[in-house]
Design an enzyme around this catalytic site. Structure first.
Site, short mmCIF file in Angstrom:
data_model
loop_
_atom_site.label_atom_id
_atom_site.label_comp_id
_atom_site.label_asym_id
_atom_site.label_seq_id
_atom_site.Cartn_x
_atom_site.Cartn_y
_atom_site.Cartn_z
N MET A 32 0.79 -1.31 0.00
CA MET A 32 -0.06 -0.18 0.00
C MET A 32 0.96 1.27 0.05
SD MET A 32 -3.43 -1.05 2.01
CE MET A 32 -2.83 -0.75 3.77
N LEU A 35 6.88 2.99 1.30
CA LEU A 35 7.69 1.96 1.40
C LEU A 35 8.83 2.31 2.39
CD1 LEU A 35 7.88 1.56 -2.21
CD2 LEU A 35 6.53 0.15 -0.59
N HIS A 39 9.35 -3.48 2.96
CA HIS A 39 9.01 -3.83 1.65
C HIS A 39 10.19 -3.94 0.95
CE1 HIS A 39 5.66 -1.04 3.15
NE2 HIS A 39 5.08 -1.99 2.76
N GLN A 63 -10.07 -2.44 2.33
CA GLN A 63 -9.76 -3.21 3.62
C GLN A 63 -9.60 -2.41 4.89
OE1 GLN A 63 -5.63 -4.12 1.75
NE2 GLN A 63 -4.91 -3.71 3.75
N LYS A 151 5.19 -10.16 9.45
CA LYS A 151 4.63 -9.48 10.23
C LYS A 151 3.06 -9.50 10.11
CE LYS A 151 4.13 -4.87 10.31
NZ LYS A 151 2.79 -4.62 10.59
N ASP A 152 2.42 -9.48 8.78
CA ASP A 152 1.22 -9.76 8.87
C ASP A 152 0.59 -11.28 8.91
OD1 ASP A 152 0.34 -6.84 8.72
OD2 ASP A 152 1.69 -6.92 6.99
N VAL A 178 11.34 -7.51 8.97
CA VAL A 178 12.40 -6.70 9.43
C VAL A 178 12.14 -5.69 10.50
CG1 VAL A 178 13.94 -5.08 8.32
CG2 VAL A 178 12.89 -6.70 6.84
O1 PAF Z 1 -0.11 -5.72 3.43
C1 PAF Z 1 -0.65 -4.86 2.89
O2 PAF Z 1 0.23 -3.90 2.49
C2 PAF Z 1 -2.09 -4.96 2.12
O3 PAF Z 1 -2.80 -5.55 3.29
C3 PAF Z 1 -1.97 -5.77 0.87
C4 PAF Z 1 -1.27 -7.12 0.99
C5 PAF Z 1 -1.03 -5.02 -0.22
C6 PAF Z 1 -3.35 -5.81 0.33
O4 PAF Z 1 -4.01 -4.36 0.24
#
Ligand code: PAF
Length: 284
Positions: A32, A35, A39, A63, A151-152, A178
């Site tokens: 998203m 960065l 990332h 989301q 992390k997610d 990280v």
């Molecule tokens: O982890 C993220 O940045 C977001 O949830 C993703 C996977 C890009 C979906 O919008």
């Protein structure tokens, strides 16, 4: 700039067709934006494994469970393009919301069982939005591999399940979290922390690390581990615990007893900023 910025789905599909004709594999790094080195680690891994690397930058409106969070989410496209190019990304796909969700848009992807606990419990609709946008990105970019941060962890588990269930021919690649030198997991949301909140923030990782130590030392009762970790967090007056849970790493369901690898995951609030983190712990 060697990096190409693509805004339209049709144009993205043309790039993909061209890459395929030239026999190049495609690695996708969904983001998203805003960065950071987390990332960067995804991009480096994609670069090392794929012929073409496509990073997506899209602040996905469906989301966000709170409109203010969506509005406040950092949007730094110019800096993100410079960052992506330096990490060897070939294409940034940054569509508008109208391009991604042409009206009327009425189809959603859900993985309800895996979204039942942890963040899913506190952010209604969040994972439906994530699964839907990732499914759309997979259909548009048709990557051979897609890279997601640990992390997610719940998001990662949901996307792995979705890709299996819907037969997406994509390899989902988990990439380790990280961290800052003091343990704080990198997140686009960290930049919202005040200096005092930033000072306190590493307590989250410290509590998770303590939980991991207890489990490694033989504690099998998740309630005991959770109590110790929550006590540590409660010493930080500025921090409010949203959840701290010990789950099976694949099903994301809370465990009654710790007998194999588990994920210890937590979410906390510091002021108006919500932070999440998790660790894998292994019963010895
Ligand atoms: O982890 C993220 O940045 C977001 O949830 C993703 C996977 C890009 C979906 O919008």
């Amino acid at each position: 700039m060697n990096l190409e910025l693509i805004r339209a789905v049709a144009h993205m599909r043309e790039f993909v067709a061209g890459a395929r004709l030239q026999g190049r594999t495609i690695g996708c790094v969904p983001t998203m934006g805003a960065l950071h080195a987390g990332h960067g680690a995804l991009m480096d891994r994609a670069r090392s494994e794929c012929g073409s690397v496509v990073a997506t930058i899209f602040v996905n409106p469906i989301q966000f469970d709170r409109p203010d969070d969506y509005e406040r989410y950092a949007r730094t496209l110019d800096a993100d393009l410079v960052y992506s190019e330096a990490r060897g990304v070939d294409v940034v796909f940054a569509p508008s919301a109208a391009e991604m969700y042409p009206e009327p848009s009425a189809t959603f992807v859900e993985v309800p069982e895996l979204a039942r606990h942890l963040c899913g419990e506190f952010r209604p609709g969040h994972f439906r939005g994530v699964a839907t946008v990732v499914a759309k990105l997979f259909n548009i970019i048709q990557p051979d591999a897609a890279y997601f941060g640990e992390k997610d962890a719940q998001q990662l588990a949901i996307i792995e399940q979705m890709a299996r269930d819907l037969n997406f021919p994509v390899r989902i690649v988990p990439v380790p979290t990280v961290r800052e030198p003091d343990g704080l997991a990198l997140s686009s949301r960290n930049q919202r922390l005040t200096p005092e909140e930033r000072r306190v923030a590493p307590a989250l990782f410290q509590a998770l690390s303590r939980a991991r130590e207890l489990i490694a030392a033989g504690e099998r009762n998740p309630q005991v581990v959770k109590r110790v970790a929550a006590d540590l967090l409660s010493r930080q007056a500025a921090m409010r615990l949203e959840y701290l849970e010990i789950v099976d790493p694949r099903s994301m369901q809370p465990v009654d007893r710790i007998s194999g690898p588990v994920r210890v995951a937590a979410a906390v609030w510091l002021g108006t900023t919500r932070l999440i983190d998790n660790v894998i712990a292994q019963a010895s």
